[in-house]
Design a protein around this motif. Structure first.
Motif, PDB file in Angstrom:
ATOM      1  N   TRP A  16       0.967  -1.202   0.071  1.00 19.76           N
ATOM      2  CA  TRP A  16       0.018  -0.215  -0.144  1.00 19.76           C
ATOM      3  C   TRP A  16       0.587   1.300  -0.148  1.00 19.76           C
ATOM      4  CZ3 TRP A  16      -4.294  -0.032  -2.144  1.00 19.76           C
ATOM      5  CH2 TRP A  16      -5.098  -1.218  -2.119  1.00 19.76           C
ATOM      6  N   VAL A  17       1.758   1.356   0.809  1.00 21.55           N
ATOM      7  CA  VAL A  17       2.719   2.521   0.856  1.00 21.55           C
ATOM      8  C   VAL A  17       3.290   2.715  -0.588  1.00 21.55           C
ATOM      9  CG1 VAL A  17       4.764   3.464   1.751  1.00 21.55           C
ATOM     10  CG2 VAL A  17       3.265   2.120   3.338  1.00 21.55           C
ATOM     11  N   THR A  18       3.897   1.624  -1.234  1.00 19.62           N
ATOM     12  CA  THR A  18       4.528   1.715  -2.603  1.00 19.62           C
ATOM     13  C   THR A  18       3.281   2.199  -3.603  1.00 19.62           C
ATOM     14  OG1 THR A  18       6.262   0.155  -2.125  1.00 19.62           O
ATOM     15  CG2 THR A  18       5.385   0.666  -4.360  1.00 19.62           C
ATOM     16  N   PHE A  19       1.906   1.716  -3.405  1.00 16.98           N
ATOM     17  CA  PHE A  19       0.899   1.999  -4.274  1.00 16.98           C
ATOM     18  C   PHE A  19       0.790   3.268  -4.135  1.00 16.98           C
ATOM     19  CE2 PHE A  19      -3.508   2.288  -5.350  1.00 16.98           C
ATOM     20  CZ  PHE A  19      -3.541   1.781  -6.588  1.00 16.98           C
ATOM     21  N   GLN A  20       0.719   4.123  -3.217  1.00 18.62           N
ATOM     22  CA  GLN A  20       0.178   5.416  -2.747  1.00 18.62           C
ATOM     23  C   GLN A  20       1.436   6.287  -3.374  1.00 18.62           C
ATOM     24  OE1 GLN A  20      -0.365   6.346   1.423  1.00 18.62           O
ATOM     25  NE2 GLN A  20      -1.944   4.973   1.489  1.00 18.62           N
ATOM     26  N   LEU A  21       2.549   5.813  -3.097  1.00 20.13           N
ATOM     27  CA  LEU A  21       3.890   6.458  -3.653  1.00 20.13           C
ATOM     28  C   LEU A  21       3.854   6.481  -5.100  1.00 20.13           C
ATOM     29  CD1 LEU A  21       6.511   7.987  -3.089  1.00 20.13           C
ATOM     30  CD2 LEU A  21       7.881   5.675  -3.304  1.00 20.13           C
ATOM     31  N   CYS A  22       3.363   5.442  -5.756  1.00 22.19           N
ATOM     32  CA  CYS A  22       3.532   5.477  -7.281  1.00 22.19           C
ATOM     33  C   CYS A  22       2.315   6.056  -7.724  1.00 22.19           C
ATOM     34  CB  CYS A  22       3.332   4.179  -7.779  1.00 22.19           C
ATOM     35  SG  CYS A  22       4.785   3.046  -7.352  1.00 22.19           S
ATOM     36  N   LEU A  23       1.323   6.015  -7.191  1.00 20.30           N
ATOM     37  CA  LEU A  23      -0.091   6.702  -7.624  1.00 20.30           C
ATOM     38  C   LEU A  23       0.217   8.311  -7.630  1.00 20.30           C
ATOM     39  CD1 LEU A  23      -2.914   6.049  -8.626  1.00 20.30           C
ATOM     40  CD2 LEU A  23      -3.813   6.807  -6.262  1.00 20.30           C
TER      41      LEU A  23
END
Lengths: 235, 294
Positions: A16-23
């Protein structure tokens, strides 16, 4: 392989952290990249120079350097990315609003770096629009902005979407660096934590981490394939 | 069978000790790491193999001031390195016949399991997870996790000061202290920063991006010693980190030999000498913890 099940909560939270960062970085990169692309094709020479300079700098600098600069140099001159503490958005992405700046700085680094590639992908799309289209629009009396807005960019966007997708996929993979520049709890730092302090074997942990990235990149790739096919039919 | 071999090893270790005791004044004159004149070991043991080969491969850290730090001459130096040299000396191997291998935290168990090194002395905390894969001799030192803060900051008195949720703390990615401190933190996203080196944490502390740096006290003492005007330790240690020497799982003879060696160098003063020459520059000499012969 029990590692994957045993620490599934850590893998999920890392995802989720990576996903937020990428989004956030993807949105930022598309916006900044489009702006730079417009600069690069603008009729005003100084603006073109600014756009070219931007692309030259950020496309040729290793991402590690950009990350390093954002994480360690910007705070010393007082830039902590506080403009990203956007109300409501920081409720959705909690890390945007924290006192610690490193998540915001990682978003800035990834945005700046990726924007250069977004700009070039868009420009390739713009170049694919036959010159007659822009000329025709101009002869109808459209201004530069109207021309871009209604004639050139909508067509350029179609030609650019597949290369843009590749740029975003590359960015998702690049985001793994953020874990080493102060962002705590993203996928790559979960790997580091499990293999380091946790003493877990490296290979299963890395398989778990790779799955996390694949969950983001493979659907994106499939989506791009579909868009490409649909466009092929439309022509 | 196993018992008799152990007994034989013990007997030989005692012999070796008395033999070395005779040559004791030699060890005092030379620097740490002069090889013992002629140790002899039971055939087939690790000690015998190493002694006959005349060389040993040792894993240590290359980036830990005071314990194992690679200098400009390309050789590591520090307390761990000295301890390793003393063990090699007891095997009859001189310091220049040691091959040093860098073993950062993540690869320590692996290199031992794969036999790439003969033993590892690398600020290596003894714990049960690790004991499932390898065996530990020692401990030869007991560190403990602590907090380093800015000199003028009196608001942090220990890890409990982090619980109210506004103080930010820095440590190194993938390290045990980084995991330990999570217990004391209210909100990981807002309070914890991890970098790849402690130098970056120190800079972040100095620039007031974080309020504390946490890891083993000896590492922090190294930083305080280099910049007493800026930093101090806050409160006491709040964990126990007994440093051991990693050997291959099941090699009880070698483990016993190292344990005997540690007791011996403690008794004859070489332990303290090694400390004073290295980490002693910023921390008072410790009393060696009792070795744990499990």
């Amino acid at each position: 392989m029990d590692v994957l099940i045993k620490y599934s909560d850590q893998f999920v939270s890392g995802f989720w952290v990576t996903f937020q960062l990428c989004l956030l970085s993807a949105i930022g990169a598309l916006v900044v990249g489009t702006a730079v692309a417009v600069l690069r094709i603008s009729p005003v020479p100084p603006l073109r120079a600014v756009g070219t300079a931007y692309v030259t700098v950020f496309r040729n600098m290793p991402l590690t350097i950009v990350m390093f600069f954002c994480a360690f140099a910007l705070p010393t001159i007082g830039v902590n990315g506080n403009f990203l503490k956007i109300p409501l958005l920081d409720q959705l992405f909690r890390r945007l609003g924290t006192d610690l700046p490193f998540f915001r700085l990682a978003v800035i680094a990834l945005t700046l770096y990726t924007a250069a590639f977004v700009c070039e992908a868009l420009r390739a799309g713009i170049n694919a629009v036959p010159a007659g289209q822009a000329e025709a629009a101009r002869s109808l009396g459209l201004t530069f902005t109207q021309n871009l807005r209604h004639v050139v960019l909508p067509q350029a966007w179609k030609a650019a979407i597949v290369p843009l997708g590749s740029v975003i996929i590359a960015m998702i993979k690049n985001s793994a660096l953020a874990g080493f520049f102060g962002v705590v709890g993203d996928l790559s730092s979960v790997a580091d934590r499990l293999t380091g302090a946790g003493g877990e074997p490296i290979i299963p942990v890395f398989i778990g981490i790779s799955i996390g990235y694949l969950i983001m990149t493979i659907p994106l790739g499939l989506l791009l394939d579909r868009i490409e096919k649909r466009r092929a039919v439309a022509r | 069978m196993r018992f008799t071999r152990l007994a034989a090893t013990a007997a030989i270790a005692v012999l070796a000790m008395s033999a070395a005791a005779c040559g004791g004044d030699k060890a005092d004159k030379g620097s740490n790491g002069d090889p013992v004149a002629k140790p002899s070991f039971a055939a087939g043991t690790k000690m015998d193999t190493l002694n006959k080969a005349g060389k040993v491969t040792i894993g240590t850290k290359f980036d830990q001031p005071g314990f194992g730090l690679k200098g400009l001459d390309g050789k590591p130096a520090g307390f761990d390195v000295e301890i390793a040299k003393l063990i090699a000396a007891e095997l009859g191997i001189s310091a220049d016949k040691i091959e040093w291998v860098e073993t950062p935290s993540k690869v320590r168990e692996e290199v031992i399991e794969q036999g790439k090194v003969d033993f590892v002395v690398a600020t290596y905390t003894i714990n049960d997870t690790r004991k499932q894969k390898i065996d530990f001799a020692g401990p030869y030192y007991e560190a403990g996790q602590a907090l380093m803060v800015r000199k003028d900051d009196n608001s942090i008195t220990g890890p409990d000061s982090l619980k109210e949720g506004s103080k930010k703390v820095c440590s190194v990615t993938g390290s045990t202290p980084a995991v330990n401190i999570e217990k004391y933190i209210k909100d990981k996203a807002a309070q914890l920063v991890l970098f790849d080196t402690y130098d970056k944490c120190r800079d972040a502390l100095k620039n007031k991006q974080v309020d504390a740096v946490t890891t083993d006290n000896v590492i922090l003492l190294g930083y305080v010693a280099r910049d007493e005007a800026s930093f101090k330790l806050a409160g006491d240690t709040f964990t126990k980190e007994p440093y051991g020497i990693g050997v291959k799982k099941g090699d009880n003879e070698f483990r016993t030999f190292i344990n005997n060696t540690l007791e011996k160098i403690n008794t004859d003063g070489r332990y303290k000498k090694a400390w004073d020459a290295t980490a002693g520059k910023f921390a008072p000499a410790p009393t060696m913890p009792a070795v744990n012969r499990y």
